[in-house]
Design a protein around this motif. Structure first.
Motif, PDB file in Angstrom:
ATOM      1  N   ASN A  99       1.003  -1.173  -0.024  1.00  0.00           N
ATOM      2  CA  ASN A  99       0.019   0.006   0.106  1.00  0.00           C
ATOM      3  C   ASN A  99       0.999   1.304   0.127  1.00  0.00           C
ATOM      4  O   ASN A  99       0.719   2.178   0.973  1.00  0.00           O
ATOM      5  CB  ASN A  99      -0.746  -0.082   1.147  1.00  0.00           C
ATOM      6  N   LYS A 101       1.364   3.838  -1.906  1.00  0.00           N
ATOM      7  CA  LYS A 101       0.724   5.165  -2.332  1.00  0.00           C
ATOM      8  C   LYS A 101       0.394   5.984  -0.821  1.00  0.00           C
ATOM      9  O   LYS A 101       0.851   6.979  -0.736  1.00  0.00           O
ATOM     10  CB  LYS A 101      -0.254   5.139  -3.377  1.00  0.00           C
ATOM     11  N   ARG A 102      -0.520   5.411  -0.175  1.00  0.00           N
ATOM     12  CA  ARG A 102      -1.205   5.919   0.871  1.00  0.00           C
ATOM     13  C   ARG A 102      -0.073   6.308   1.978  1.00  0.00           C
ATOM     14  O   ARG A 102       0.078   7.166   2.664  1.00  0.00           O
ATOM     15  CB  ARG A 102      -2.143   5.417   1.385  1.00  0.00           C
ATOM     16  N   TYR A 247       0.501  13.921  -3.339  1.00  0.00           N
ATOM     17  CA  TYR A 247       0.183  12.752  -4.287  1.00  0.00           C
ATOM     18  C   TYR A 247       0.559  12.635  -5.728  1.00  0.00           C
ATOM     19  O   TYR A 247       0.720  11.741  -6.161  1.00  0.00           O
ATOM     20  CB  TYR A 247      -1.389  12.403  -3.899  1.00  0.00           C
ATOM     21  N   ILE A 250       4.045  11.661  -5.367  1.00  0.00           N
ATOM     22  CA  ILE A 250       3.939  10.277  -4.992  1.00  0.00           C
ATOM     23  C   ILE A 250       3.711   9.484  -6.401  1.00  0.00           C
ATOM     24  O   ILE A 250       4.646   8.311  -6.528  1.00  0.00           O
ATOM     25  CB  ILE A 250       3.078  10.042  -3.959  1.00  0.00           C
ATOM     26  N   ASN A 251       2.679   9.798  -7.046  1.00  0.00           N
ATOM     27  CA  ASN A 251       2.357   9.026  -8.314  1.00  0.00           C
ATOM     28  C   ASN A 251       3.641   9.191  -9.302  1.00  0.00           C
ATOM     29  O   ASN A 251       3.928   8.118  -9.885  1.00  0.00           O
ATOM     30  CB  ASN A 251       1.252   9.915  -8.884  1.00  0.00           C
ATOM     31  N   LEU A 254       6.081   6.447  -8.080  1.00  0.00           N
ATOM     32  CA  LEU A 254       5.588   5.201  -8.080  1.00  0.00           C
ATOM     33  C   LEU A 254       5.722   4.738  -9.580  1.00  0.00           C
ATOM     34  O   LEU A 254       6.064   3.520  -9.918  1.00  0.00           O
ATOM     35  CB  LEU A 254       4.382   5.184  -7.388  1.00  0.00           C
ATOM     36  N   TYR A 255       5.317   5.878 -10.606  1.00  0.00           N
ATOM     37  CA  TYR A 255       5.205   5.629 -12.075  1.00  0.00           C
ATOM     38  C   TYR A 255       6.589   4.963 -12.392  1.00  0.00           C
ATOM     39  O   TYR A 255       6.603   3.996 -13.195  1.00  0.00           O
ATOM     40  CB  TYR A 255       4.969   6.715 -12.814  1.00  0.00           C
TER      41      TYR A 255
ATOM     42  N   GLY B  30      -6.113   8.899   0.619  1.00  0.00           N
ATOM     43  CA  GLY B  30      -5.899   8.523  -0.645  1.00  0.00           C
ATOM     44  C   GLY B  30      -7.144   8.472  -1.799  1.00  0.00           C
ATOM     45  O   GLY B  30      -7.018   8.192  -3.003  1.00  0.00           O
ATOM     46  N   GLU B  35      -8.720   9.614  -8.878  1.00  0.00           N
ATOM     47  CA  GLU B  35      -8.764   8.321  -8.487  1.00  0.00           C
ATOM     48  C   GLU B  35      -9.816   7.406  -8.692  1.00  0.00           C
ATOM     49  O   GLU B  35     -11.071   8.066  -8.729  1.00  0.00           O
ATOM     50  CB  GLU B  35      -8.460   8.348  -7.010  1.00  0.00           C
ATOM     51  N   SER B  54      -6.941   3.448  -3.994  1.00  0.00           N
ATOM     52  CA  SER B  54      -5.661   3.650  -3.776  1.00  0.00           C
ATOM     53  C   SER B  54      -4.955   2.271  -3.504  1.00  0.00           C
ATOM     54  O   SER B  54      -4.166   2.283  -2.584  1.00  0.00           O
ATOM     55  CB  SER B  54      -5.074   4.672  -2.931  1.00  0.00           C
TER      56      SER B  54
END
Lengths: 703, 71
Positions: A99, A101-102, A247, A250-251, A254-255, B30, B35, B54
């Motif tokens: 998990n 991303k969060r 975020y 973060i995206n 993570l990409y 998230g 999203e 998420s």
């Protein structure tokens, strides 16, 4: 010995943070409070490979540095306060690889405070199972911090993590995540001029949280407030903008570093389990079955160890009797201390089993499903789905449960939960219930599987929940809401319980029970023994004189005479006088003055009832005939020769203990949590009235 | 269309929020604009609901879901 380096452990809830803490520190840890607040502070020492010692501070789990509850507010204030006894040199942030991303949101916030950070990437095995591939080296390079894969559960990677902690830099090396300045450029610049700040993000956090930070002087806090007004700073809008920016970052990271399979829609095991466990019919049936199983097991599994402990004490009493010279000191030790202690220590098996169940329910993730299922009902009666955890925890002990209400964000929901939690049948009532049930309820089965004693106990537990719900419903109309409540909660995936944690919690809770309750019980036992062995004026001498007259000594055998003397002595002792003085009040409930003594002494703690019964009947009984408390009570007779503990009296007593506050620690913790004497006072009054009424009703119905 | 109107198994993309205070909490968890969300389950008594977002499961009340506007 002073530790060489101080490490703060932070992370989201349900990421295995406490498991990692246990793996790092072993049994080398202690539980205390953070200064000024009643949030549990766990610290421990980890031995580093280079011989240095690291103090690890376990901070409450949180999703962000912006606190939503009292527990979470500790995290930022510990990280932000400079030069305190807790200021960390290094932060270890634990991140759930399944998990990312969060979890990375909290990382980017913490990293921007510019304190050295290390990432412990937990649950790599689970991520591999879900076909999530993470380029750890690239992730580490992108963020600029060490990333250590660990499996806290399997105790893998812990040595690597310790090595990284020992090599950690004194200076923060992390790459900037977002452009913090862009959120409130003028305000951040102005605050940086007023207060010494290490990073722009630190300044921004001060703007958001200055009202709750104890280390700022009132002048500093006022100044920040003034600057906020000047720049028309809107805390929530700024938080929203910041979260979106984070975020995005973060995206981006993570990409490049993580490959997640596209076909994630395939039904996971956890979802399949949820189909059954939160089913509209089976869900509730299973929940009831779990509770019933729990309480039947508490009875069944504890039977053998309990009888061992009981026999051990009977043996010890006999041994002491033989070794010690007869006299007041021997009587005090044996009838006072040992008898009182045995009445309490005997319940360790039950408490350990109860805590094993609670820790398994929490560990597996089932507890949050119960929250999910119960929220609607709970809301109807003025509670919150999250109240389920304190209420179920209340089965163990109201004190930690009342402290755990801090996870309830809404003030009104939290107050009502605090007010009704002590009604839930706690483990201190268990000794009272089991003793009385064993006394009057036959130990046999009905319909093959239901044991009558188990049913009676389950009944007491169900009654406690029902009464808590009714009282909550009444309070819903009395209290006024201060703000709106919400219920946004993670449903963690189902996991196997961690048996180490279960064992640890059994050990820790039993120890706390013995140490805390033990102290009170020894003190009460000694006082009680003194009160029941001595009397006002020359009453005792008169009794001695009376029975040495020939009409007694010649007609009665010595054993009967001794019993008459000791029971008349007890009646005329200080305790007896005290018991007699409240007899008019408790007579309608079916109690005699001896039970009256127990009611008074158990005001400090319910389980003292058992110890008091043991002490009273030991003082009265003859010393050569050592039996267990239960046998002593069973053979107790009224002056008319009838048994004292009839079905009506036993159930009336159980009702009294079901509702009465009878716990000094709970009163204290409610005061600590509410910071106002009116709450514990109101609670004491309503519970005592309820107890008296219920006992009166029960006695008159069963008489 | 809001999240609370989705049936079990349906998906949607978050567009915006009607409630600032709630949105801060939701976004931290998230649940952000852009999203994808999917309704996994509804609690036995009809409220709250569980959604997939998420990469994990989040539970929230129907009222809270109604503040999330979908594309």
């Amino acid at each position: 010995m002073k530790p060489d380096i101080r490490v703060a452990l932070v992370g989201n809830p349900n990421t295995g943070k406490s498991t990692l803490f246990n793996a790092l520190t072993g049994l080398n840890q202690k539980v205390g409070n953070f200064p000024g607040v009643t949030v549990d502070k766990k610290t421990g020492i980890a031995q580093l490979p280079d011989g240095r010692r690291a103090e690890i501070i376990d901070l409450p789990g949180t999703y962000s540095l912006y606190p939503k509850s009292k527990d979470e507010s500790i995290v930022f204030s510990v990280l932000a306060e400079k030069g305190s006894a807790l200021t960390p040199d290094l932060i270890v942030i634990i991140i759930d690889a399944t998990n990312l991303k969060r979890n990375l949101l909290l990382y980017t916030q913490v990293a921007d405070l510019k304190i050295p950070v290390v990432i412990a990437l937990n649950m790599m095995d689970m991520a591999a199972k879900a076909n999530i591939s993470i380029d750890i080296d690239l992730l580490s390079r992108r963020l600029g911090v060490p990333v250590v894969p660990v499996s806290a559960r399997k105790v893998e990677g812990i040595d690597d993590l310790k090595k990284v902690i020992s090599f950690a830099n004194k200076h923060a090396m992390q790459v900037d995540s977002i452009d913090v300045h862009a959120i409130a450029p003028a305000l951040i610049a102005d605050i940086s001029n007023e207060v010494e700040v290490e990073s722009p993000y630190y300044a921004l956090q001060l703007a958001h949280q200055h009202e709750y930070l104890n280390f700022l002087t009132p002048a500093q806090s006022d100044k920040i407030e003034e600057l906020e007004k000047k720049h028309s700073f809107h805390s929530q809008k700024a938080q929203a903008a910041e979260t979106i920016a984070r975020y995005n970052y973060i995206n981006d990271v993570l990409y490049d570093t993580v490959q997640t399979p596209e076909t994630a829609h395939e039904e996971s095991v956890s979802n399949k389990i949820d189909h059954i466990l939160t089913h509209r019919v089976f869900g509730f049936v299973i929940f009831m079955a779990v509770l019933l199983f729990m309480f039947q097991s508490i009875f069944a599994w504890s039977e053998y160890p309990m009888s061992l402990i009981e026999d051990g004490f009977v043996w010890a009493e006999g041994l002491l009797r033989g070794v010690l010279p007869a006299g007041p000191l021997a009587d005090l030790l044996i009838d006072g201390v040992v008898a009182g202690l045995s009445g309490v220590l005997v319940f360790i098996p039950q408490i350990a089993i109860l805590f094993a169940f609670i820790s398994i329910l929490e560990d597996t993730g089932y507890m949050s499903r119960v929250t999910f299922m119960m929220d609607k009902i709970m809301r109807k009666v003025g509670l919150n789905g999250k109240s389920v955890v304190p209420l179920i925890g209340g089965f163990a002990c109201a004190v930690p449960s009342i402290m755990s209400t801090r996870t309830i964000e809404n003030w009104k929901d939290r107050m009502i939960t605090i007010m009704v939690t002590p009604l839930v049948a706690c483990s201190a009532r268990l000794p009272v219930y089991t003793l009385l049930i064993a006394l009057v309820v036959p130990n046999k089965n009905v319909w093959w599987i239901f044991n009558l004693q188990g049913l009676a106990l389950t009944g007491m537990y169900v009654l406690s929940l029902v009464s808590a719900v009714i009282v909550a419903f009444v309070m819903k109309f009395i209290l006024k809401a201060r703000e709106r409540g919400y219920f946004i909660m993670e449903l963690p995936v189902y996991r196997m319980p961690r048996w180490n944690n279960v064992l640890f919690s059994m050990y820790e809770r039993s120890k706390a029970f013995v140490v805390q309750a033990g102290k009170v019980i020894i003190a009460v036992s000694i006082i009680l023994w003194v009160l029941s062995s001595y009397g006002p004026g020359n009453r005792f001498e008169n009794i001695k004189k009376k029975y040495s007259q020939p009409q007694y000594t010649q007609k009665l055998p010595q054993a009967d005479l001794d019993r008459l003397i000791s029971s008349e002595k007890l009646e005329n002792s200080y305790a007896g006088v005290l018991g007699h003085s409240i007899e008019p009040v408790i007579k309608p409930l079916g109690y005699d003055w001896k039970i009256g003594i127990a009611l008074i002494t158990s005001f400090a703690a319910r389980e003292v009832f058992v110890g008091t019964m043991a002490t009273i009947y030991s003082v009265e009984g003859d010393a050569d005939n050592i039996t267990s408390v239960q046998d002593k009570m069973r053979s107790a007779k009224t002056p008319e020769g009838k048994p004292v503990f009839t079905l009506a009296v036993a159930f009336s007593l159980m009702m009294f203990y079901a509702f009465a506050m009878q716990c000094a620690s709970t009163v204290a913790v409610v005061y600590r949590e509410t910071k106002n004497w009116r709450w514990p006072a109101a609670q004491l009054v309503y519970m005592t009235l309820l107890a008296y009424g219920a006992a009166l009703l029960t006695y008159n119905l069963l008489k | 269309m809001t999240l609370s109107q989705l049936e079990v198994g349906e998906t949607g993309i978050v567009k915006e929020f009607t409630d600032l205070e709630m949105s801060v909490k939701l976004m931290e968890m998230g649940c952000l604009p852009g999203e994808q969300v999917r309704v996994c389950r509804i609690a036995p008594l009809g409220d709250p609901i569980a959604i997939q977002v998420s990469g994990y499961q989040l539970s929230l009340r129907k009222f809270e879901a109604s503040t999330i506007i979908l594309q």
